[in-house]
Design a protein around this motif. Structure first.
Motif, PDB file in Angstrom:
ATOM      1  N   THR A  43       0.862  -1.251  -0.063  1.00  0.00           N
ATOM      2  CA  THR A  43       0.009  -0.064  -0.044  1.00  0.00           C
ATOM      3  C   THR A  43       0.910   1.450  -0.060  1.00  0.00           C
ATOM      4  N   LEU A  44       0.239   2.466  -0.340  1.00  0.00           N
ATOM      5  CA  LEU A  44       1.025   3.566  -0.375  1.00  0.00           C
ATOM      6  C   LEU A  44       1.685   3.830   1.231  1.00  0.00           C
ATOM      7  N   GLN A  45       0.960   3.686   2.196  1.00  0.00           N
ATOM      8  CA  GLN A  45       1.464   3.773   3.554  1.00  0.00           C
ATOM      9  C   GLN A  45       2.515   2.887   3.815  1.00  0.00           C
ATOM     10  N   SER A  46       2.598   1.644   3.436  1.00  0.00           N
ATOM     11  CA  SER A  46       3.478   0.574   3.717  1.00  0.00           C
ATOM     12  C   SER A  46       5.051   1.069   3.044  1.00  0.00           C
ATOM     13  N   LEU A  47       4.665   1.480   1.712  1.00  0.00           N
ATOM     14  CA  LEU A  47       5.882   1.895   1.013  1.00  0.00           C
ATOM     15  C   LEU A  47       6.419   3.162   1.600  1.00  0.00           C
ATOM     16  N   PHE A  48       5.765   4.101   2.036  1.00  0.00           N
ATOM     17  CA  PHE A  48       6.208   5.236   2.514  1.00  0.00           C
ATOM     18  C   PHE A  48       6.707   4.981   3.967  1.00  0.00           C
ATOM     19  N   ALA A  49       6.446   3.993   4.696  1.00  0.00           N
ATOM     20  CA  ALA A  49       7.106   3.475   5.980  1.00  0.00           C
ATOM     21  C   ALA A  49       8.349   2.945   5.712  1.00  0.00           C
ATOM     22  N   VAL A  50       8.355   2.137   4.656  1.00  0.00           N
ATOM     23  CA  VAL A  50       9.556   1.282   4.342  1.00  0.00           C
ATOM     24  C   VAL A  50      10.791   2.184   3.654  1.00  0.00           C
ATOM     25  N   TYR A  51      10.402   3.280   3.053  1.00  0.00           N
ATOM     26  CA  TYR A  51      11.331   4.228   2.366  1.00  0.00           C
ATOM     27  C   TYR A  51      10.803   5.514   3.030  1.00  0.00           C
ATOM     28  N   PRO A  52      11.396   5.891   4.265  1.00  0.00           N
ATOM     29  CA  PRO A  52      10.999   7.271   4.737  1.00  0.00           C
ATOM     30  C   PRO A  52      11.950   8.294   4.265  1.00  0.00           C
ATOM     31  N   SER A  53      11.433   9.582   4.410  1.00  0.00           N
ATOM     32  CA  SER A  53      12.302  10.583   3.827  1.00  0.00           C
ATOM     33  C   SER A  53      13.035  11.106   5.244  1.00  0.00           C
ATOM     34  N   GLU A  54      14.387  11.633   4.702  1.00  0.00           N
ATOM     35  CA  GLU A  54      15.334  12.055   5.701  1.00  0.00           C
ATOM     36  C   GLU A  54      14.867  13.322   6.539  1.00  0.00           C
ATOM     37  N   GLU A  55      14.306  14.036   5.734  1.00  0.00           N
ATOM     38  CA  GLU A  55      13.924  15.327   6.510  1.00  0.00           C
ATOM     39  C   GLU A  55      12.158  15.353   6.655  1.00  0.00           C
ATOM     40  N   LYS A  56      11.675  16.023   7.500  1.00  0.00           N
ATOM     41  CA  LYS A  56      10.243  16.139   7.753  1.00  0.00           C
ATOM     42  C   LYS A  56       9.602  16.538   6.793  1.00  0.00           C
ATOM     43  N   MET A  57       8.670  15.502   6.283  1.00  0.00           N
ATOM     44  CA  MET A  57       7.772  15.845   5.035  1.00  0.00           C
ATOM     45  C   MET A  57       6.258  15.384   5.440  1.00  0.00           C
ATOM     46  N   THR A  58       5.287  16.212   5.393  1.00  0.00           N
ATOM     47  CA  THR A  58       4.197  15.671   5.690  1.00  0.00           C
ATOM     48  C   THR A  58       3.585  14.612   4.750  1.00  0.00           C
ATOM     49  N   PHE A  59       2.613  13.920   5.171  1.00  0.00           N
ATOM     50  CA  PHE A  59       2.002  12.723   4.267  1.00  0.00           C
ATOM     51  C   PHE A  59       1.472  13.371   3.082  1.00  0.00           C
TER      52      PHE A  59
END
Length: 98
Positions: A43-59
């Motif tokens: 899912t989109l949420q699982s991919l964003f969790a597996v590949y997080p952003s280094e700096e703060k970026m809102t969902f």
């Protein structure tokens, strides 16, 4: 004669003085992408969790960039084995202009 004038201060110094130029600096986020191949159950949420952003970026920001990079996914879900691009933000770079 010139040495005396420079030391004594009779030659106006204004001709040799430059106004300092102010720099305006703006932090520019460095947006990059990661190319991933989906597997069943992604899912989109699982991919964003597996590949997080280094700096703060809102969902919401990341979601907007995701659909800009993958417009074909606006009205469909992931298919197993599909290659997609995930946006992420690295540490901020500084852009200064004079």
């Amino acid at each position: 004669m010139l040495k005396v004038d420079l030391l004594e201060g009779t030659i106006p110094l204004a001709a040799f003085y430059k106004e300092p130029i102010e720099e305006t600096c703006v932090e520019v986020p460095d947006i990059q992408t990661i190319v991933v191949r989906t597997i069943p159950g992604d899912t989109l949420q699982s991919l964003f969790a597996v590949y997080p952003s280094e700096e703060k970026m809102t969902f919401a920001e990341r979601l907007e960039l995701f659909y800009e990079l993958n417009p074909h996914l606006l009205k469909q879900s992931f298919k197993p084995g599909e290659t997609i691009q995930l946006p992420f933000r690295t540490k901020n770079a500084h852009s200064c202009t004079e």
